[in-house]
Scaffold this motif. Structure first.
Motif, PDB file in Angstrom:
ATOM      1  N   THR A  67       0.844  -1.194   0.000  1.00  0.00           N
ATOM      2  CA  THR A  67       0.000   0.000   0.000  1.00  0.00           C
ATOM      3  C   THR A  67       0.878   1.243   0.000  1.00  0.00           C
ATOM      4  N   GLN A  70      -0.063   8.028   1.610  1.00  0.00           N
ATOM      5  CA  GLN A  70      -0.340   9.359   1.088  1.00  0.00           C
ATOM      6  C   GLN A  70       0.765  10.309   1.533  1.00  0.00           C
ATOM      7  N   GLU A  72       2.017  14.480   1.140  1.00  0.00           N
ATOM      8  CA  GLU A  72       1.518  15.805   0.755  1.00  0.00           C
ATOM      9  C   GLU A  72       2.060  16.191  -0.624  1.00  0.00           C
ATOM     10  N   LEU A  74       1.225  14.627  -3.411  1.00  0.00           N
ATOM     11  CA  LEU A  74       1.041  13.491  -4.315  1.00  0.00           C
ATOM     12  C   LEU A  74      -0.452  13.261  -4.515  1.00  0.00           C
ATOM     13  N   PRO A  75      -0.947  13.259  -5.742  1.00  0.00           N
ATOM     14  CA  PRO A  75      -2.384  13.090  -5.968  1.00  0.00           C
ATOM     15  C   PRO A  75      -2.919  11.826  -5.302  1.00  0.00           C
ATOM     16  N   HIS A  76      -4.110  11.945  -4.745  1.00  0.00           N
ATOM     17  CA  HIS A  76      -4.727  10.810  -4.052  1.00  0.00           C
ATOM     18  C   HIS A  76      -4.847   9.604  -4.979  1.00  0.00           C
ATOM     19  N   GLY A  77      -4.482   8.440  -4.487  1.00  0.00           N
ATOM     20  CA  GLY A  77      -4.580   7.213  -5.267  1.00  0.00           C
ATOM     21  C   GLY A  77      -3.362   6.907  -6.104  1.00  0.00           C
ATOM     22  N   THR A  78      -2.328   7.752  -6.033  1.00  0.00           N
ATOM     23  CA  THR A  78      -1.105   7.495  -6.805  1.00  0.00           C
ATOM     24  C   THR A  78      -0.432   6.213  -6.326  1.00  0.00           C
ATOM     25  N   GLU A  79      -0.099   5.342  -7.281  1.00  0.00           N
ATOM     26  CA  GLU A  79       0.608   4.101  -6.957  1.00  0.00           C
ATOM     27  C   GLU A  79       1.861   3.897  -7.806  1.00  0.00           C
ATOM     28  N   ASP A  83       0.817   7.270 -12.891  1.00  0.00           N
ATOM     29  CA  ASP A  83      -0.294   8.043 -12.336  1.00  0.00           C
ATOM     30  C   ASP A  83       0.015   9.532 -12.209  1.00  0.00           C
ATOM     31  N   ALA A  95       7.123   8.436  -0.813  1.00  0.00           N
ATOM     32  CA  ALA A  95       6.037   7.571  -0.337  1.00  0.00           C
ATOM     33  C   ALA A  95       6.512   6.129  -0.233  1.00  0.00           C
TER      34      ALA A  95
END
Length: 457
Positions: A67, A70, A72, A74-79, A83, A95
Motif C-alpha cells: 500500500t 499518502q 503531501e 502526491l495526488p490521491h490514489g497514486t501508486e 499516475d 512515499a
C-alpha cells in the motif's frame, strides 16, 4: 553445473514503482521460476492487475500488494509513475520510503533468500536484521551506470553540477566513444536533484550499490564487458549479468488491422517508428519527426504518445498531413504490438529512442536501425550501437539537441537506400551481432550462470 543441479531459492522482487521497472523484473522472475525458484513480487494493487498476464508461472510467482502511503503533494490514489507527471516522481519515491516498515514485516514473514531491488536504498539495511542477501538489479545499461552512478563521479551535496563537471567522465571510465556531447551532458543534472526526502538521486543509488551484496545488470559481456568490470572495481563487489532477458515471443496472432495494413507493402519497405510508453515529445519535435519520415517517400507506421499540449495524435499532426499520407502512412497514439511488427517481413527500418528494451529488440530484429535518443541512458545506449558496434545510424541534432525533418529523412534514407554502402556496412555488422545473440542457449546459459553466482553468494 546445469540449472537443474542448482539449489532452489526464494527470491523477493521490490522494484521502483514504474512499469519500465516492473516489466524487466517480471521477465527475470519468469526465467528464475522456469528453473524451479520461488518468487515473491512486491508491488501496488493496480500494477498487479495490469501485470497479471505477464506472470507465466503463477504457481511459482506470487504477487504481494504494498500500500502506497499518502504524501503531501502526491495526488490521491497514486501508486505508480504512470499516475503522475514526471516532476512528482520525488514525492512517489518518498512515499515508497514510508513503506519500509510494511516491507520489513512482509519480508520477515516471507523469509526470502534474496531480495532484488533498485531505488529503495534501505533494503540492504533490512538484510542484516532479516538474514537475506540483497541484489541491486539494474534495468538500464551498465554504460549509463558507469558514467553517472559510481564513486568516481564526484557530485557535490551543496550545489548543482556545472556543465564542465557534467562533461567530464569519472576517472578510469573505460570508453572514449560512449560519451555525452556538450548539449547532452546536461541530462545528468538530475544526479544532484533531491529524489525523496533529504537525499539526492545520486546518493540514493550509490548508497544502495555500496551496501548491497551484489550488483546485477540485464546485459551481456559481449556488449558491455568493460563497463561491468569498471563498476565491479569501483564498488568492490560482484557484478552479476543475466544476459538480455527478453519476454517470450507472443504466441497470439497479430491483429488483422496490422496484418492487413502491412500486407500491402513490399518486403523490408516500411519504416516503423516508436519511442516507448513513457517518452512524450515537444510539439515542434513531434511534427519535425513525422514530416521527416514523410519526406523519405517510404510507407511508414508511427506509434507515439500525443506530444506536449495535444490531447490526441490527430490534434498534433501538421495541417494536411493525414490527407497526404492516406494509404501510405499511419500514425497512432495507442500501444502497438511492437515485437510482432518488427518481425513482420514488410518492416525494414526501426526508428526508436534506444531505451534499453528497444535497444535489444533492435539488435534482434532484421530491420535497419535509426536512433533518436532523448534521455541520458538512451544517449549512451545509442553510442553503443552507433559508435561501438556500428550497427545503427544516429539522427543528427544541433547544439541545442534539436533534430530537423531533413536530418530525420537523411538518416532513414542513408540506411534504406539499397545501394547505400553505409546501410550495407551496418547490416553486415548487425548480422554478426545477431548471430552471437541468437546462438542456441545464449540467453539460457547466461541465466544458468547467473543462478550459479547467486549460489555462491
Amino acid at each position: 553445473m546445469d540449472s537443474q543441479s542448482s539449489s532452489k531459492h526464494h527470491i523477493a522482487m521490490f522494484p521502483w514503482f514504474a512499469f519500465g521497472h516492473f516489466t524487466p523484473y517480471l521477465h527475470i522472475s519468469n526465467e528464475l521460476a522456469k528453473r524451479g525458484h520461488r518468487i515473491s513480487f512486491l508491488l501496488p494493487k493496480k500494477a498487479q492487475l495490469q501485470l497479471q498476464h505477464l506472470n507465466l508461472y503463477p504457481d511459482s510467482i506470487t504477487f504481494h500488494v504494498i500500500t502506497v502511503p499518502q504524501v503531501e503533494g502526491l495526488p490521491h490514489g497514486t501508486e505508480t509513475v504512470s499516475d503522475i507527471d514526471n516532476s512528482l516522481q520525488p514525492l512517489l519515491v518518498a512515499a515508497m520510503d514510508l513503506t519500509r516498515d510494511q516491507v520489513k514485516g512482509l519480508l520477515h514473514q516471507l523469509k526470502p533468500d534474496f531480495v532484488f531491488f533498485d531505488f529503495m536504498h534501505w533494503i540492504p539495511e533490512l538484510a542484516t536484521d532479516l538474514g537475506f542477501e540483497s541484489v541491486y538489479y539494474i534495468i538500464i545499461s551498465a554504460a549509463s551506470v558507469a558514467i553517472a552512478l559510481v564513486p568516481g563521479r564526484k557530485v557535490p551535496k551543496d550545489r548543482l553540477l556545472t556543465e564542465d563537471e557534467l562533461m567530464e567522465p569519472p576517472l578510469g571510465y573505460p570508453s572514449t566513444k560512449i560519451l555525452f556531447r556538450k548539449h547532452e551532458a546536461r541530462s545528468l543534472i538530475f544526479l544532484s536533484y533531491e529524489f525523496g526526502k533529504g537525499i539526492t538521486f545520486y546518493e540514493r543509488n550509490t548508497i544502495g550499490m555500496k551496501q548491497c551484496d551484489a550488483i546485477s545488470f540485464r546485459t551481456c559481456r559481449e556488449l558491455e564487458g568493460p563497463f561491468c568490470d569498471y563498476i565491479q572495481n569501483q564498488y568492490g563487489k560482484p557484478v552479476l549479468l543475466t544476459g538480455p532477458v527478453l519476454p517470450e515471443p507472443s504466441q497470439s496472432p497479430m491483429e488483422d488491422m496490422w496484418v492487413n495494413w502491412l500486407a500491402k507493402f513490399e518486403p523490408c519497405e516500411v519504416v516503423f517508428c516508436a519511442f516507448g510508453s513513457q517518452l512524450t515529445l515537444d510539439m515542434k519535435q513531434f511534427q519535425e519527426l513525422v514530416l521527416g519520415i514523410e519526406l523519405t517517400s517510404l510507407p511508414f507506421l508511427v506509434a507515439l504518445k500525443p506530444p506536449v499540449g495535444a490531447a490526441t495524435i490527430e490534434d498534433a499532426l501538421p495541417e494536411g498531413f493525414l490527407e497526404r499520407i492516406s494509404g501510405k502512412g499511419m500514425v497512432c497514439g495507442t500501444m502497438v504490438p511492437q515485437t510482432q511488427i518488427l518481425n513482420h517481413p514488410s518492416v525494414g527500418c526501426f526508428v526508436n529512442h534506444c531505451g534499453f528494451g528497444s535497444m535489444w529488440e533492435s539488435l534482434m530484429s532484421h530491420c535497419q536501425i535509426v536512433l533518436i535518443p532523448h534521455l541520458g541512458d538512451q544517449i549512451l545506449n545509442t553510442r553503443i550501437l552507433s559508435e561501438e558496434l556500428q550497427v545503427a545510424v544516429e539522427v543528427d541534432k544541433d547544439e541545442n539537441g534539436w533534430f530537423s525533418k531533413e536530418s530525420v529523412c537523411e538518416a532513414i534514407k542513408m540506411v534504406m537506400d539499397t545501394d547505400s554502402k553505409v546501410g550495407q556496412f551496418l547490416r553486415g555488422n548487425q548480422e554478426k551481432c545477431k548471430t552471437k545473440l541468437l546462438k542456441p542457449d545464449f540467453v539460457s546459459n547466461y541465466i544458468d550462470e547467473f543462478v550459479q553466482q547467486l549460489d555462491k553468494l
